[in-house]
Design an enzyme around this catalytic site. Structure first.
Site, PDB file in Angstrom:
ATOM      1  CB  SER A  55      -0.942   0.010   1.205  1.00 34.15           C
ATOM      2  OG  SER A  55      -2.025  -0.866   1.005  1.00 34.15           O
ATOM      3  CE  LYS A  58      -4.470   1.720  -0.766  1.00 35.11           C
ATOM      4  NZ  LYS A  58      -3.931   0.409  -0.440  1.00 35.11           N
ATOM      5  CB  SER A 115      -4.939   1.762   3.753  1.00 38.10           C
ATOM      6  OG  SER A 115      -3.997   1.269   2.836  1.00 38.10           O
TER       7      SER A 115
END
Length: 384
Positions: A55, A58, A115
């Site tokens: 993640s 991101k 997230s």
């Protein structure tokens, strides 16, 4: 000032990174920590290998959205339509519902704090049509920014053969978000966010420790392990770091805290020159003036390890004499700072004033000077 292969001058929006000279033993499989204020790399461990970023990628998705906001293609109030695909995406989620329309501002918080993979897919589809097209745009943009170890197969960080970033690229992107988009950076320190009745806390384990941490993004998959791209500010100093490959969330939190404390406690920043200070002069050729003052466009500071504050050596280099005309602000020299136990750091120096081309008399004197040097050289050669 070289942040790897790209220029990244810390004093404005860029950061000069050099190979670290002092080691920190970290359990992370890949790591980097940079003192943003001076541009010094304090630690780099396997920092250039493309690895699964989970993640943490991101941050690139957010960069694409922030660029769309900056360019006026969308606003914070623009509402994006949620697709069936976005609702059904697995992993961490914001709990979006297919068919609803969600503002860009809420999606930013859903990505940063929660997230949310569903929020990332929604952003991707509404900006590029499909997530696949958005991933290609991310890859292309990474290349334009000099992030040569980065490629993307999706907007979420979900395991994918193309989803790769290096520690160096992640630190670069973190610095970009902090310096280029300061209006959005406070979202990274937001403690919690509630959407559709579900309140979730920020996953960053450093935010509540009182060490100045204010971002950025955690990541975890079984493939990547536990990772964190973080930043903290104490006084005038800011550090940015990335760690990954840890075995648990607890180990990630512990390692990140130790690394941050080490960066702040084992080094001090020493101011060397104020912005606009005349540091030296450079010789001018065929100019109305014989010398031009050298200055810096920014304050210059150097990071010093504890115990060696007095062991600093400065040197200036340029290819000269520099031919006129010279415009104020032209970069014409380099200041090298050597500190014991650290690798040299270089700062650009610029002309502090214009120097016009000299008149006929100046050129005649220069020509006579060259002629006399040639005659002396010829005589010496004949004598030999």
């Amino acid at each position: 000032m070289k942040f790897l292969s790209r220029i990244f001058c810390t004093l404005s929006a860029t950061l000069m990174l050099v190979t670290p000279a002092i080691a920190f033993d970290t359990a992370a499989t890949s790591a980097m920590i940079v003192d943003q204020t001076t541009g010094t790399v304090l630690l780099a461990k396997d920092a250039d290998r493309p690895i699964p970023p989970a993640s943490m990628s991101k941050l690139m998705t957010l960069n694409m959205l922030f660029e769309a906001l900056r360019d006026g293609r969308v606003t914070m109030e623009t509402k994006f339509l949620v697709s069936d695909r976005a609702q059904q995406i697995g992993g961490s989620t914001m709990f979006l519902r297919s068919g609803e329309r969600v503002s860009v501002e809420n999606l930013i918080q859903g990505i940063i704090v929660q997230s949310g993979n569903d929020a990332c897919v929604t952003v991707a589809e509404n900006l590029a049509g499909t997530e696949e097209a958005f991933a290609q745009q991310m890859t292309d943009r990474a290349g334009e920014l000099g992030m040569n170890a980065s490629s993307f197969g999706n907007a979420t960080g979900w395991p994918h053969p193309l989803q790769r970033m290096s520690a160096r690229d992640l630190v670069f992107m973190a610095n970009r978000l902090i310096t280029d988009f300061p209006q959005f950076y406070p979202y990274f320190s937001q403690q919690s966010f509630e959407w559709d009745g579900v309140k979730q806390d920020n996953r960053n384990p450093l935010l509540n420790l009182g060490i100045g941490a204010d971002g950025l993004k955690t990541g975890h998959t079984s493939e990547a392990g536990y990772g964190l791209v973080g930043s903290a500010k104490q006084g005038k100093r800011r550090v940015i770091f990335m760690i990954t490959g840890l075995q648990s969330a607890a180990e990630r939190a512990s390692e990140a805290e130790k690394l941050t404390n080490w960066a702040f406690r084992q080094f001090v920043s020493k101011e060397l020159f104020k912005q606009g200070a005349t540091i030296s002069t450079a010789e001018v050729w065929l100019g109305a003036e014989k010398h031009v003052p050298l200055t810096t466009e920014h304050d210059i500071a150097s990071l010093i390890p504890l115990g060696v504050q007095s062991d600093i050596q400065l040197s200036i280099s340029y290819q000269g004499p520099i031919e006129a005309p010279i415009a104020k602000g032209d970069q014409i020299a380099t200041l090298k700072v050597n500190v014991a136990k650290m690798n040299p750091v270089e700062f650009p120096l610029v002309a502090a004033s214009d120097v016009e081309k000299g008149g006929v008399l100046t050129r005649m004197i220069a020509a006579a000077h060259l002629l006399s040097k040639d005659l002396i050289g010829n005589k010496l050669g004949a004598a030999n």
